[in-house]
Scaffold this motif. Structure first.
Motif, short mmCIF file in Angstrom:
data_model
loop_
_atom_site.label_atom_id
_atom_site.label_comp_id
_atom_site.label_asym_id
_atom_site.label_seq_id
_atom_site.Cartn_x
_atom_site.Cartn_y
_atom_site.Cartn_z
N GLN A 21 -1.45 6.08 6.59
CA GLN A 21 -2.86 5.89 6.92
C GLN A 21 -3.77 6.46 5.83
OE1 GLN A 21 -3.72 4.24 9.96
NE2 GLN A 21 -5.54 3.98 8.68
N LEU A 24 -3.81 4.06 2.93
CA LEU A 24 -4.63 2.87 3.22
C LEU A 24 -6.11 3.21 3.18
CD1 LEU A 24 -2.57 1.33 6.19
CD2 LEU A 24 -2.47 0.73 3.76
N ASP A 28 -8.89 1.72 0.58
CA ASP A 28 -10.12 1.11 1.11
C ASP A 28 -11.35 1.74 0.46
OD1 ASP A 28 -8.90 -0.61 2.80
OD2 ASP A 28 -9.32 0.51 4.64
N PRO A 38 -1.74 -2.83 -0.52
CA PRO A 38 -0.56 -2.59 0.33
C PRO A 38 -0.05 -3.92 0.88
CG PRO A 38 -2.58 -1.95 1.48
CD PRO A 38 -3.00 -2.44 0.13
N ALA A 54 0.47 -0.48 10.39
CA ALA A 54 0.50 -1.62 9.46
C ALA A 54 0.07 -2.90 10.16
CB ALA A 54 1.91 -1.78 8.88
N ARG A 57 -3.48 -3.44 10.60
CA ARG A 57 -4.19 -3.79 9.37
C ARG A 57 -3.78 -5.16 8.83
NH1 ARG A 57 -6.73 0.71 6.71
NH2 ARG A 57 -6.74 -0.72 4.97
N ILE A 59 -0.84 -5.89 7.70
CA ILE A 59 0.11 -5.71 6.60
C ILE A 59 1.50 -6.10 7.10
CG2 ILE A 59 1.16 -4.02 5.02
CD1 ILE A 59 -1.48 -2.38 5.37
#
Ligand code: GRF
Length: 225
Positions: A21, A24, A28, A38, A54, A57, A59
């Motif tokens: 996290q 990420l 961002d 990612p 993930a 998001r 991903i």
């Protein structure tokens, strides 16, 4: 940074994924200046909290069971991964992968290597060993990954004080906060090529990180090679 040079980052995690996290969130925050995208979160456990982070998001996720480590290289190829960040991944990465990704695979360990590392030294065991030793300072180490546990070249560390009333849990929480400050910046520096692994096995390049809010040590630098 143009799309053509954007690193395609895979994060490997077995647990909750708070370092995932943090990575990420940092990418961002960098926005258009982010050196990595990612593209994959890989786990050996289908119930890893990191997979939920993930999925939330958008991903891609891959679960590679412990008894099928050859699946790791196949997953990396499927997603055109160029860089790997281990974030609480509790399996040894196959040598074919550490070899193929030499200088492009990093890990965060919750103690000041080369002390308190090696096989079996993970999670709460690390902090218990630090407390047993009487050490007054601990902290996260970010390092390149090679075929041996916790032995790759050291990229950066943050000193975190050990208090006399610490338990493994309170110490782990303090170190984890420092990991969240340190690791994403190191991942970005490696993805950007600002920090690299020389042919001699030593770290090259310098990246300055602002740790003012993360540790009492103030500003620190990654050592030049
Ligand atoms: C962290 O302490 C990291 O240093 C270690 O495993 C833990 C992972 O935590 N390698 P999380 O899954 O990122 O929250």
């Amino acid at each position: 940074m143009t799309t053509a040079t954007l690193a395609r980052l895979a994060v490997f995690a077995s647990g909750g994924g708070s370092n995932l996290q943090a990575i990420l969130d940092h990418l961002d925050a960098l926005g258009a200046a982010a050196p990595a995208a990612p593209v994959l979160v890989l786990s050996d456990r289908s119930d890893a909290g990191a997979l939920d982070r993930a999925r939330a998001r958008g991903i891609a996720v891959e679960v590679v069971p412990r008894d099928r480590p050859e699946g790791i290289a196949a997953a990396l190829a499927r997603h055109d991964v160029t860089h790997i960040a281990l974030a609480g991944f509790l399996r040894l990465v196959p040598e074919e992968v550490t070899h193929a990704f030499r200088g492009r695979i990093v890990n965060v360990h919750p103690a000041l290597l080369p002390a308190f590392g090696g096989p079996g030294m993970y999670g709460t065991r690390v902090h218990e060993a630090v407390l047993r030793s009487g050490a007054r300072v601990t902290g996260p180490t970010v390092h390149f990954v090679d075929a041996r546990y916790d032995e790759g070249a050291i990229i950066a560390q943050i000193p975190v004080p050990v208090r006399s009333d610490d338990t493994a849990a309170t110490l782990a929480a303090r170190v984890l906060a420092a990991e969240h400050a340190l690791y994403p910046r190191c991942v970005a520096a490696v993805a950007a090529g600002e920090v690299s692994l020389g042919a001699d096995g030593r770290v090259r390049g310098t990246a300055t990180f602002d740790f003012d809010r993360a540790a009492p040590a103030g500003r620190q630098t990654v050592p030049a090679g």
